[in-house]
Scaffold this active site. Structure first.
Site, PDB file in Angstrom:
ATOM      1  N   ASN A   1       0.783  -1.207  -0.184  1.00 30.88           N
ATOM      2  CA  ASN A   1       0.049   0.071   0.115  1.00 30.88           C
ATOM      3  C   ASN A   1       0.946   1.256  -0.177  1.00 30.88           C
ATOM      4  OD1 ASN A   1      -2.445   1.973   0.785  1.00 30.88           O
ATOM      5  ND2 ASN A   1      -1.018   2.019   2.394  1.00 30.88           N
TER       6      ASN A   1
ATOM      7  N   SER B   1      -3.995   2.433  -8.821  1.00 28.19           N
ATOM      8  CA  SER B   1      -4.608   3.672  -8.702  1.00 28.19           C
ATOM      9  C   SER B   1      -5.311   3.550 -10.158  1.00 28.19           C
ATOM     10  CB  SER B   1      -3.821   5.060  -8.964  1.00 28.19           C
ATOM     11  OG  SER B   1      -4.478   6.224  -9.206  1.00 28.19           O
TER      12      SER B   1
ATOM     13  N   TYR C   1       3.537   9.848 -11.340  1.00 35.04           N
ATOM     14  CA  TYR C   1       2.809   8.914 -10.411  1.00 35.04           C
ATOM     15  C   TYR C   1       2.032   7.828 -11.035  1.00 35.04           C
ATOM     16  CZ  TYR C   1      -1.246   7.709  -7.481  1.00 35.04           C
ATOM     17  OH  TYR C   1      -2.031   7.184  -6.526  1.00 35.04           O
ATOM     18  N   ALA C   2       1.086   8.183 -12.359  1.00 38.79           N
ATOM     19  CA  ALA C   2       0.205   7.509 -13.057  1.00 38.79           C
ATOM     20  C   ALA C   2       1.314   6.455 -13.845  1.00 38.79           C
ATOM     21  CB  ALA C   2      -0.532   8.262 -14.214  1.00 38.79           C
ATOM     22  N   ALA C   3       2.526   6.876 -14.346  1.00 35.65           N
ATOM     23  CA  ALA C   3       3.435   5.805 -14.944  1.00 35.65           C
ATOM     24  C   ALA C   3       3.728   4.497 -13.925  1.00 35.65           C
ATOM     25  CB  ALA C   3       4.565   6.335 -15.611  1.00 35.65           C
TER      26      ALA C   3
ATOM     27  N   ILE D   1     -10.009   8.998  -2.942  1.00 36.19           N
ATOM     28  CA  ILE D   1     -10.233   8.651  -1.418  1.00 36.19           C
ATOM     29  C   ILE D   1     -10.078   9.553  -0.456  1.00 36.19           C
ATOM     30  CG2 ILE D   1      -9.955   6.762   0.220  1.00 36.19           C
ATOM     31  CD1 ILE D   1     -11.061   5.900  -2.530  1.00 36.19           C
TER      32      ILE D   1
END
Length: 257
Positions: A85, A136, A149-151, A182
């Site tokens: 996590n 994500s 972040y997305a990669a 969230i």
């Protein structure tokens, strides 16, 4: 009451706040023993809970994965569930991302879960287990302002599928959860201070609200339990429908209902 995770030995990284704290609470409530792994100390509400132990460590440090495994085995004798996590977010467009920024995202969001999964699989082989990666929704779709972040989250989703394929015959199930927005304390601050973020993530979400950490924890408990014994290799969106919807209809006026 049936305890879905009774006597399961689990590791939860990033366990001291936000989604990780919610997962830790849910696992303890369901009868698991939990090794919480975080750089910060556990809050008082779980620090003294029965079945909980903690290890404060930087997961990007050399041999961190081996130290986590040693602590888990030393405390519980086995590992049934690993939840990767821990992660960092709030990245920027690629032209505003330095090499140092990129390396940090790669190390925390991808390299650390890779290393810990590898070390865990060595222990799980021969007896089975479950690995759950917190990816994500941003790793499923292309989004603006989140290149690094997305990669890395897309990479974590790919790692999930790969490990499920490689180690399914060893009885190891590997799945991921792809949360949408969230409402952790940090995210609430972004919602309050960033109209673009609020519009993109809440107003464009079919359910029209952010999710709760407990809702991610419930999905995680399902994937960790025997109820999901034939589920492996999936990336489960838990995002209120955000990733499945391109355009929402205009609200219907009361007079038109």
């Amino acid at each position: 009451m049936s305890l879905r995770l009774k006597d399961k030995s689990t590791i939860v990284t990033g366990s001291s706040s936000g989604i990780g704290l919610a997962i830790t609470k849910a696992f303890l409530r369901e009868g698991a023993t939990v090794l919480g792994v975080d750089q910060s100390s556990a809050p008082a509400e779980i620090a003294t809970a029965s079945g909980f132990r903690e290890l404060q460590i930087d997961l990007t440090a050399t041999n961190a994965a081996d130290q986590v495994i040693a602590a888990a085995i030393g405390g519980h004798g086995a590992i049934d569930v690993l939840v990767n996590n821990a992660g960092i977010g709030n990245s920027r467009p690629i032209l505003d991302t330095s090499d140092e920024d990129l390396n940090r995202y790669l190390q925390v969001n991808l390299a650390a879960p890779f290393a810990l999964s590898r070390a865990t699989i060595r222990v799980m082989k021969g007896r089975g287990g479950a690995i759950i990666n917190i990816a994500s929704a941003f790793g499923v779709l292309g989004v603006t302002r989140a290149s690094a972040y997305a990669a890395t989250k897309a990479g974590l989703a790919g790692l999930t599928r790969q490990l499920a394929a490689e180690y399914g015959r060893d009885g190891i199930r590997v799945n991921a959860i792809a949360p949408g927005l969230i409402a952790t304390p940090l995210v609430r601050e972004r919602i309050d201070n960033n109209p673009w973020f609020r519009r993109s993530m809440i107003e464009d979400c079919p359910l029209g609200r952010p999710g709760r950490p407990e809702e991610i924890a419930e999905a995680c408990a399902f994937l960790a339990s025997d109820a999901s014994s034939f589920v492996s290799g999936i990336v489960m969106p838990v995002d209120g429908g955000w990733s499945s919807t391109k355009f929402l209809p205009e609200p219907i006026a009361t007079s038109e209902v």
